[in-house]
Design a protein around this motif. Sequence first.
Motif, PDB file in Angstrom:
ATOM      1  N   UNK A  42       0.874  -1.064  -0.055  1.00  0.00           N
ATOM      2  CA  UNK A  42       0.020   0.129   0.045  1.00  0.00           C
ATOM      3  C   UNK A  42       0.634   1.112   0.073  1.00  0.00           C
ATOM      4  N   UNK A  43       2.161   1.122  -0.059  1.00  0.00           N
ATOM      5  CA  UNK A  43       2.941   2.431  -0.154  1.00  0.00           C
ATOM      6  C   UNK A  43       2.852   3.300   1.211  1.00  0.00           C
ATOM      7  N   UNK A  44       2.921   2.530   2.391  1.00  0.00           N
ATOM      8  CA  UNK A  44       2.950   3.229   3.449  1.00  0.00           C
ATOM      9  C   UNK A  44       4.119   3.677   3.784  1.00  0.00           C
ATOM     10  N   UNK A  45       4.204   4.967   4.030  1.00  0.00           N
ATOM     11  CA  UNK A  45       5.679   5.702   4.292  1.00  0.00           C
ATOM     12  C   UNK A  45       6.024   5.503   5.777  1.00  0.00           C
ATOM     13  N   UNK A  46       7.255   4.899   6.089  1.00  0.00           N
ATOM     14  CA  UNK A  46       7.660   4.334   7.364  1.00  0.00           C
ATOM     15  C   UNK A  46       8.828   5.180   7.709  1.00  0.00           C
ATOM     16  N   UNK A  47       8.899   5.380   9.364  1.00  0.00           N
ATOM     17  CA  UNK A  47      10.076   6.166   9.958  1.00  0.00           C
ATOM     18  C   UNK A  47      11.252   5.464   9.768  1.00  0.00           C
ATOM     19  N   UNK A  48      11.430   4.079   9.580  1.00  0.00           N
ATOM     20  CA  UNK A  48      12.805   3.413   9.224  1.00  0.00           C
ATOM     21  C   UNK A  48      12.615   2.460   8.087  1.00  0.00           C
ATOM     22  N   UNK A  49      13.678   2.395   7.471  1.00  0.00           N
ATOM     23  CA  UNK A  49      13.719   1.584   6.170  1.00  0.00           C
ATOM     24  C   UNK A  49      12.971   0.135   6.643  1.00  0.00           C
ATOM     25  N   UNK A  50      12.181  -0.341   5.914  1.00  0.00           N
ATOM     26  CA  UNK A  50      11.601  -1.586   6.098  1.00  0.00           C
ATOM     27  C   UNK A  50      12.502  -2.907   5.877  1.00  0.00           C
ATOM     28  N   UNK A  51      13.661  -2.644   5.091  1.00  0.00           N
ATOM     29  CA  UNK A  51      14.737  -3.584   4.831  1.00  0.00           C
ATOM     30  C   UNK A  51      15.533  -3.770   6.272  1.00  0.00           C
ATOM     31  N   UNK A  52      15.332  -2.670   7.235  1.00  0.00           N
ATOM     32  CA  UNK A  52      15.913  -2.789   8.442  1.00  0.00           C
ATOM     33  C   UNK A  52      15.158  -3.186   9.350  1.00  0.00           C
ATOM     34  N   UNK A  53      13.940  -3.432   9.234  1.00  0.00           N
ATOM     35  CA  UNK A  53      12.764  -3.839  10.233  1.00  0.00           C
ATOM     36  C   UNK A  53      12.543  -5.426   9.967  1.00  0.00           C
ATOM     37  N   UNK A  54      12.489  -5.823   8.639  1.00  0.00           N
ATOM     38  CA  UNK A  54      12.339  -7.414   8.397  1.00  0.00           C
ATOM     39  C   UNK A  54      13.027  -8.271   8.941  1.00  0.00           C
ATOM     40  N   UNK A  55      12.486  -9.471   8.978  1.00  0.00           N
ATOM     41  CA  UNK A  55      13.250 -10.584   9.563  1.00  0.00           C
ATOM     42  C   UNK A  55      13.451 -11.861   8.605  1.00  0.00           C
ATOM     43  N   UNK A  56      12.354 -11.660   7.647  1.00  0.00           N
ATOM     44  CA  UNK A  56      12.403 -12.693   6.753  1.00  0.00           C
ATOM     45  C   UNK A  56      12.853 -11.761   5.264  1.00  0.00           C
ATOM     46  N   UNK A  57      14.046 -11.967   4.944  1.00  0.00           N
ATOM     47  CA  UNK A  57      14.455 -10.936   3.954  1.00  0.00           C
ATOM     48  C   UNK A  57      14.066 -11.637   2.501  1.00  0.00           C
ATOM     49  N   UNK A  58      13.775 -12.993   2.459  1.00  0.00           N
ATOM     50  CA  UNK A  58      13.241 -13.461   1.188  1.00  0.00           C
ATOM     51  C   UNK A  58      11.754 -13.137   0.785  1.00  0.00           C
ATOM     52  N   UNK A  59      11.150 -12.925   2.058  1.00  0.00           N
ATOM     53  CA  UNK A  59       9.639 -12.825   1.835  1.00  0.00           C
ATOM     54  C   UNK A  59       9.540 -11.534   1.540  1.00  0.00           C
ATOM     55  N   UNK A  60      10.351 -10.506   2.193  1.00  0.00           N
ATOM     56  CA  UNK A  60      10.399  -8.963   2.016  1.00  0.00           C
ATOM     57  C   UNK A  60      10.712  -8.625   0.569  1.00  0.00           C
ATOM     58  N   UNK A 112       5.384  -6.098  -6.395  1.00  0.00           N
ATOM     59  CA  UNK A 112       4.967  -4.743  -6.461  1.00  0.00           C
ATOM     60  C   UNK A 112       5.734  -3.810  -7.039  1.00  0.00           C
ATOM     61  N   UNK A 113       6.718  -4.187  -7.690  1.00  0.00           N
ATOM     62  CA  UNK A 113       7.841  -3.139  -8.170  1.00  0.00           C
ATOM     63  C   UNK A 113       8.230  -2.171  -7.154  1.00  0.00           C
ATOM     64  N   UNK A 114       8.483  -2.460  -6.006  1.00  0.00           N
ATOM     65  CA  UNK A 114       8.748  -1.452  -4.963  1.00  0.00           C
ATOM     66  C   UNK A 114      10.344  -1.521  -4.806  1.00  0.00           C
ATOM     67  N   UNK A 115      10.756  -0.260  -4.595  1.00  0.00           N
ATOM     68  CA  UNK A 115      12.440  -0.643  -4.486  1.00  0.00           C
ATOM     69  C   UNK A 115      12.675  -0.997  -3.062  1.00  0.00           C
ATOM     70  N   UNK A 116      13.565  -1.846  -2.856  1.00  0.00           N
ATOM     71  CA  UNK A 116      13.518  -2.459  -1.581  1.00  0.00           C
ATOM     72  C   UNK A 116      14.552  -1.767  -0.748  1.00  0.00           C
ATOM     73  N   UNK A 117      15.096  -0.712  -1.258  1.00  0.00           N
ATOM     74  CA  UNK A 117      16.011   0.260  -0.176  1.00  0.00           C
ATOM     75  C   UNK A 117      15.145   1.432   0.150  1.00  0.00           C
ATOM     76  N   UNK A 118      14.409   2.386  -0.876  1.00  0.00           N
ATOM     77  CA  UNK A 118      13.789   3.578  -0.636  1.00  0.00           C
ATOM     78  C   UNK A 118      12.271   3.231  -0.393  1.00  0.00           C
ATOM     79  N   UNK A 119      11.686   2.187  -1.015  1.00  0.00           N
ATOM     80  CA  UNK A 119      10.309   2.120  -0.842  1.00  0.00           C
ATOM     81  C   UNK A 119       9.625   2.912  -1.788  1.00  0.00           C
ATOM     82  N   UNK A 120      10.191   3.428  -2.768  1.00  0.00           N
ATOM     83  CA  UNK A 120       9.591   3.978  -3.996  1.00  0.00           C
ATOM     84  C   UNK A 120       8.935   2.835  -4.814  1.00  0.00           C
ATOM     85  N   UNK A 121       7.863   3.395  -5.398  1.00  0.00           N
ATOM     86  CA  UNK A 121       7.024   2.583  -6.231  1.00  0.00           C
ATOM     87  C   UNK A 121       7.770   2.873  -7.772  1.00  0.00           C
TER      88      UNK A 121
END
Length: 219
Positions: free
Chosen positions: A112-130, A137-146
């Motif tokens: 849903x393109x929710x803007x987050x205060x921290x990078x989601x790659x730094x929050x996730x535990x399951x990197x493959x699922x992320x 969803x063609x979302x940049x895995x670093x910046x979260x940009x669509x």
Amino acid sequence: MRVRGEILSAVNDIITIRVCADAQTWCLDREAKTVEVRIDDGRRITNDQRRKIYATMRDIAEWMGDMPDAVKGYFKWSFQGDKEHEDFSLSDVDRETAGDFLSYLIDFCIQNGVPCSDPLWDRCEDIERYMYACVMTRTCCITGKKNAQIHHVDRIGMGGNRNTMCQVGMRVVPLSADLHTMIHYSGGEQEFYEKHHITPIKLTEKMCEHLRLGKIQIS
């Protein structure tokens, strides 16, 4: 039917369990033959997991314009229904469920393109699922940009036509246009992945079909 139980013994591939419910009638009526066993190893949610879960729910609440407690209640209810999971408390839930719930929240943010205060790659535990969610969803895995571009870690090669060749099994990373350009011309690709704790993901037939990447089958 979901029931809790106590493991009485475990010898090789035979586990004897005493369930905390009268399951006999239910099993006989439905002629049940198989079960799925989820083993709780006793490890509880970590402080880091709890912090990331609440931070993600706060980000979602701000994006939705709702109260954090309302968001917490809704997503716990939604997670329990989707995963057929029993009710749980974030104060003492098991570590596996906490990790699954965190991934569930992160999936929602990516989709849903929710803007987050921290990078989601730094929050996730399951990197493959992320990475899978980001690619689909063609979302940049670093910046979260669509509208991310699909960077091929395994190069197509000179003379190759990515529109006609089979790309199943190739490793990719979804990147914003500027990061994609940087990767191609600045070097240090592996160091870049390690810095951001990401791992390229292999394309499956489903992913190629969804993204319309080349041929699905090799003729």
